[in-house]
Scaffold this motif. Sequence first.
Motif, PDB file in Angstrom:
ATOM      1  N   ARG A   9       0.451  -1.299  -0.021  1.00 61.33           N
ATOM      2  CA  ARG A   9      -0.525   0.248  -0.458  1.00 61.33           C
ATOM      3  C   ARG A   9       0.567   1.401   0.483  1.00 61.33           C
ATOM      4  N   VAL A  38       0.682   5.188   0.693  1.00 60.77           N
ATOM      5  CA  VAL A  38       0.478   5.990   1.590  1.00 60.77           C
ATOM      6  C   VAL A  38       0.531   7.717   1.819  1.00 60.77           C
ATOM      7  N   SER A  93      -4.151   6.676   0.022  1.00 56.79           N
ATOM      8  CA  SER A  93      -3.752   5.745  -0.496  1.00 56.79           C
ATOM      9  C   SER A  93      -3.961   4.804  -1.779  1.00 56.79           C
ATOM     10  N   GLY A  94      -3.473   3.536  -1.778  1.00 60.91           N
ATOM     11  CA  GLY A  94      -3.870   3.046  -3.188  1.00 60.91           C
ATOM     12  C   GLY A  94      -2.646   1.267  -2.857  1.00 60.91           C
ATOM     13  N   MET A  95      -3.009   0.414  -3.512  1.00 66.07           N
ATOM     14  CA  MET A  95      -2.594  -0.729  -3.918  1.00 66.07           C
ATOM     15  C   MET A  95      -1.869  -0.329  -4.940  1.00 66.07           C
ATOM     16  N   ILE A 119      -1.379   2.654  -9.221  1.00 68.64           N
ATOM     17  CA  ILE A 119      -2.205   1.971  -7.610  1.00 68.64           C
ATOM     18  C   ILE A 119      -3.876   1.426  -8.136  1.00 68.64           C
ATOM     19  N   GLU A 120      -4.186   1.267  -7.302  1.00 80.55           N
ATOM     20  CA  GLU A 120      -5.365   0.738  -6.986  1.00 80.55           C
ATOM     21  C   GLU A 120      -6.555   2.048  -5.890  1.00 80.55           C
ATOM     22  N   LEU A 178      -7.570   3.584  -2.559  1.00 79.43           N
ATOM     23  CA  LEU A 178      -8.205   2.472  -1.173  1.00 79.43           C
ATOM     24  C   LEU A 178      -8.647   3.987  -0.659  1.00 79.43           C
ATOM     25  N   GLU A 179      -7.542   4.135  -0.103  1.00 79.52           N
ATOM     26  CA  GLU A 179      -8.178   5.790   0.740  1.00 79.52           C
ATOM     27  C   GLU A 179      -8.636   7.099   0.207  1.00 79.52           C
ATOM     28  N   GLU A 206       3.546   0.949   3.134  1.00 82.97           N
ATOM     29  CA  GLU A 206       2.658  -0.043   3.960  1.00 82.97           C
ATOM     30  C   GLU A 206       2.344  -1.790   3.365  1.00 82.97           C
ATOM     31  N   GLY A 235       0.237  -4.709   2.644  1.00 82.15           N
ATOM     32  CA  GLY A 235      -1.276  -4.465   1.845  1.00 82.15           C
ATOM     33  C   GLY A 235      -1.450  -6.116   2.051  1.00 82.15           C
ATOM     34  N   LYS A 236      -2.893  -6.141   0.792  1.00 84.99           N
ATOM     35  CA  LYS A 236      -3.605  -7.122   1.116  1.00 84.99           C
ATOM     36  C   LYS A 236      -2.611  -8.526  -0.461  1.00 84.99           C
TER      37      LYS A 236
END
Length: 202
Positions: A27, A29, A38-40, A105-106, A108-109, A157, A159-160
């Motif tokens: 991720r 951020v 943020s994004g993946m 990035i994908e 996310l926040e 950070e 991530g998944k």
Amino acid sequence: MNDFRRIGRGFFERYTPLVARELLGLRLVRRVDGQRVSGMIVETEAYRGSSDPASHAYKGRTARNSVMFGPPGHAYVYFTMGMHFCLNVTTEPTGIPAAVLIRAIEPLEGVDSMKRLRGLDKVERLASGPGNLTRAMGIDKSLDGEDLVNSDRLSVEDGKGVGKVGVSTRVGIGEGQSLKWRFFAEGNPFVSKGRPSKAQNP
DNA sequence: TAATGGATGTTCT
DNA sequence: GAACATCCATTAT
């Protein structure tokens, strides 16, 4: 708190293509005015100065690329094509000029912030492509040299993760096309389309 | 839907 | 003065 685990220095201090591949699914951020955006990470490219003609550092050290020669885990931000910034993360031990370009990035926040900065509503395109990504996250030259391991403005950070990882040649370069150092989350709609000039792989 | 070309500024030779 | 790790609007089909 908001804390996913921040990635440490050691992660970045390794062989660049390996770092590029493992950055997928982590991720990215950005903190702006106390807000998290943020994004993946779904698309990266490796650049390694000493043996890579496509790297900025191939021809030696200059004022612009000096960050690439420094310690790993720092942001290398440069301006290109008259209108765009590109975000890289330095890799490998101090003295070895290398970095990973974050291409997409994908989100996310902070998706609304990105939409505002981009003037776009389509989430899939907010940060697909290096220029788009930096615009969506408000990244500019003031972040050049930022230490991602300690910074409160920009960090990486845990991530998944992603599913299958695709590999290809890099996008938008002249030389060095024999190296397959572009990595992306296969099938992920947030990966930039690159520039399909002719045919794909049969 | 696919392909083309113009806008734009920093860096280095 | 040339090159450049790009993006997107416009065009033609």
